[in-house]
Enzyme design. Structure first.
Site, PDB file in Angstrom:
ATOM      1  N   MET A  90      80.090   1.276 -31.914  1.00 33.42           N
ATOM      2  CA  MET A  90      79.426   2.566 -32.258  1.00 33.42           C
ATOM      3  C   MET A  90      78.586   2.988 -31.219  1.00 33.42           C
ATOM      4  O   MET A  90      77.390   2.951 -31.037  1.00 33.42           O
ATOM      5  CB  MET A  90      78.451   2.301 -33.462  1.00 33.42           C
ATOM      6  N   ASP A  91      79.321   3.943 -30.256  1.00 30.60           N
ATOM      7  CA  ASP A  91      78.568   4.168 -28.953  1.00 30.60           C
ATOM      8  C   ASP A  91      78.224   5.680 -28.989  1.00 30.60           C
ATOM      9  O   ASP A  91      78.983   6.588 -29.524  1.00 30.60           O
ATOM     10  CB  ASP A  91      79.559   4.006 -27.940  1.00 30.60           C
ATOM     11  N   GLY A  92      77.168   6.226 -28.337  1.00 28.97           N
ATOM     12  CA  GLY A  92      76.625   7.412 -28.349  1.00 28.97           C
ATOM     13  C   GLY A  92      75.665   7.924 -29.140  1.00 28.97           C
ATOM     14  O   GLY A  92      75.476   9.383 -29.392  1.00 28.97           O
ATOM     15  N   ARG A 260      86.264   3.005 -30.399  1.00 30.52           N
ATOM     16  CA  ARG A 260      85.166   3.152 -29.724  1.00 30.52           C
ATOM     17  C   ARG A 260      84.779   4.614 -29.544  1.00 30.52           C
ATOM     18  O   ARG A 260      85.737   5.421 -28.939  1.00 30.52           O
ATOM     19  CB  ARG A 260      85.243   2.676 -28.096  1.00 30.52           C
ATOM     20  N   SER A 261      83.840   4.958 -30.078  1.00 36.41           N
ATOM     21  CA  SER A 261      83.326   6.363 -29.971  1.00 36.41           C
ATOM     22  C   SER A 261      82.892   6.864 -28.685  1.00 36.41           C
ATOM     23  O   SER A 261      82.504   5.962 -27.836  1.00 36.41           O
ATOM     24  CB  SER A 261      82.195   6.648 -31.204  1.00 36.41           C
TER      25      SER A 261
END
Lengths: 316, 253
Positions: A90-92, A260-261
């Site tokens: 949960m990147d960003g 992967r966002s």
């Protein structure tokens, strides 16, 4: 008045107006009977004042339409192979908050609701295992205020899982917290352990939340456990199965897809051991912006390469 | 019961038609996805051709110093065609890459090690102590297979077990803590494994997956899918390396 309202098509039915509006309509009837020209004004007035009620009704209708079309889409997708285990990085969240000019912690809150929608889609599709990378051991090196606010958010959300009406009981989700839980503060760790115990009987869906997790740490801990076990039993040789059994992620099969966002192409020390046969996706959307279309795209591409990955699994 | 049988037959017949219809829709969606991939493949080929002709300014100079260690993962089918691997390595030498790790899960490239070292000019085998002694015009090659992944960790674990057993106090039965990441790192070195962390991993195969590359080394590696080895393009290679040099990592902080 009722027939005028329903007949025109763009107004709500009398029945769908809330009680206050119904009283309003009825009280205005005498004036329309005395002068029919007032009817237009009355209806216009009702249209404007029932703005919220009508908006709510239409929103509900749209939601139903969305849900139905989503169900049909999932029905079509299930004609092909579906993944058993999905993993998300949960990147960003911070970049999202900056982009929208929001205050610092709200990116993570938006990220949490994105996570809930993703979980719902996975549940509707029948995907049994979902793993999420919530907090890395590296993240402890962030500013103390940020770490504390993340811990507070996690504590709040973990506690909410214990509610009777929470999503875990409604959907029959078994929750695991994977990682070096000893690195967390006592409250969060206690809450996590409570949730694990409370959901131990659920079996419909398994949610693995990686907190204070690093893949290299997981490998080291598995080696340690195997060594201590072997030392206790006076055996002098460790085999691969010993390490595999002692990996915390052994409660789930290997992930089929890892998403992967925010477009970054690295794994950042997540599930390195388990993703040898997984397909990796990096959609450009930031985590709070992730939606159904990214999930569907990932699954369609998974279906295309499914036979290749199956063949590869059998080779080793 | 006489009434139910035709009803059951009818409903199962309707179910079959329904499934057939859904299947058709599914196949149609996949045809659209395939078409999308074909079209985007064409665009990529054109762009790659333009890059290799030097037409696109930003790819004409690459800050190759940022790329200290490159890894290339090759699908097993592709690994059988060693000539393509040699061509790729020659391209990498031209670009100026200093250190390349070649991985295929079954070790086919390891078997062709000598031939590859012979055919790629100025190449040398990377030894554990050798990385500091690579002269500027040489390229150091490393050959990796899946035995360097999980099995190597098992071997290292056995070394740690030995250490642990030796350190157990006879009174309290507790050994010293030899279980940290640096201990495992050291144990892997002792077993003969390289522990260099590649900066960039190029995957040549049908799927974007690291195909079992040694997990211990993949922590912060950028993983890029390059398509099939048979149709590899110089321009795409340049583009991937250039994109890597623009990446900024914050390592979780």
């Amino acid at each position: 008045v009722k027939s005028f309202i329903t007949g025109s098509g763009s107004f709500p039915t009398f029945a769908s107006l809330n009680s206050q509006l119904r009283i309003l309509v009825l009280s205005l009837l005498p004036s329309t009977i005395s002068d029919p020209k007032n009817l237009g004004t009355v209806l216009h007035f009702i249209y404007l004042s029932s703005g919220e009620g009508m908006g709510g009704g239409i929103r509900q209708l749209l939601e139903q339409v969305h849900r139905l079309s989503r169900r049909s889409l999932f029905r079509v997708l299930s004609m092909g192979p579906l993944p058993t285990h999905l993993a998300f990085i949960m990147d960003g969240n911070r970049r999202y908050a900056k982009k929208r000019g929001l205050e610092d912690g709200s990116g993570h809150k938006a990220g949490f609701s994105a996570l809930m929608s993703m979980l719902q889609y996975c549940y509707e599709l029948g995907i049994k295992y979902v793993t999420v990378y919530a907090f890395s051991i590296d993240n402890f090196r962030r500013k103390p205020e940020e770490v504390q606010s993340l811990m507070d958010l996690m504590l709040e959300k973990i506690k909410s899982l214990l509610d009777k009406e929470s999503i875990v009981h409604e959907y029959g989700i078994r929750v695991y917290f994977i990682g070096n839980l000893g690195l967390l503060n006592d409250q969060v760790r206690a809450a996590a352990e409570e949730v694990m115990k409370a959901t131990a009987k659920n079996s419909r869906v398994v949610l693995l939340v990686c907190v204070a997790y690093n893949s290299t740490d997981e490998i080291v801990q598995a080696v340690k456990r195997s060594c201590v076990e072997k030392a206790d039993r006076d055996v002098e040789r460790i085999q691969l199965v010993d390490i595999e059994e002692n990996m915390q992620m052994s409660v789930a099969p290997e992930p089929d897809i890892l998403i992967r966002s925010s477009g970054e192409t690295r794994l950042s020390n997540f599930l390195l051991w388990q993703t040898g046969n997984s397909q990796l996706f990096s959609p450009d959307a930031l985590w709070p912006e992730i939606g159904l279309r990214h999930l569907v795209w990932a699954i369609l591409n998974f279906q295309r390469s499914h036979s290749y990955l199956e063949k590869k699994k059998k080779q080793l | 019961m006489d009434f139910n049988d035709p009803m059951l037959a009818l409903s199962s017949w309707i179910g079959q038609i329904g499934d057939f219809g859904l299947d058709l829709v599914w196949r149609f969606i996949h045809i659209v996805v395939t078409l999308w991939h074909i079209v985007s493949g064409i665009f990529e080929s054109v762009e790659s051709y333009a890059i290799s002709l030097g037409l696109i300014q930003k790819y004409s100079s690459i800050d190759i110093e940022k790329l200290k260690c490159l890894a290339v993962v090759v699908d097993i089918e592709a690994a059988r065609d060693v000539s393509k691997v040699i061509e790729l390595l020659q391209w990498l030498t031209t670009i100026g890459v200093k250190q390349v790790g070649l991985f295929d899960s079954q070790g086919l490239l390891k078997k062709s090690k000598d031939m590859i070292l012979e055919m790629v000019p100025r190449s040398v085998l990377l030894q554990e102590t050798g990385e500091k002694h690579i002269s500027p015009d040489r390229i150091a090659l490393e050959f990796i297979s899946s035995s360097d992944n999980k099995e190597a960790v098992v071997k290292a674990a056995n070394i740690l077990l030995e250490k642990y057993l030796k350190s157990i106090h006879p009174e309290n039965g507790v050994g010293e803590n030899v279980f940290t990441e640096s201990h495992l790192n050291e144990a892997l070195r002792v077993v003969g494994e390289s522990v260099h962390v590649p900066d960039l991993l190029l995957v040549y195969g049908p799927v974007r997956s690291h195909l079992g590359f040694p997990a211990w080394r993949l922590r912060y590696t950028e993983i890029v899918h390059m398509g099939s080895l048979k149709y590899m393009r110089y321009g795409s290679l340049l583009k991937a390396i250039h994109k890597f040099t623009g990446v900024r990592q914050n390592y979780g902080v």
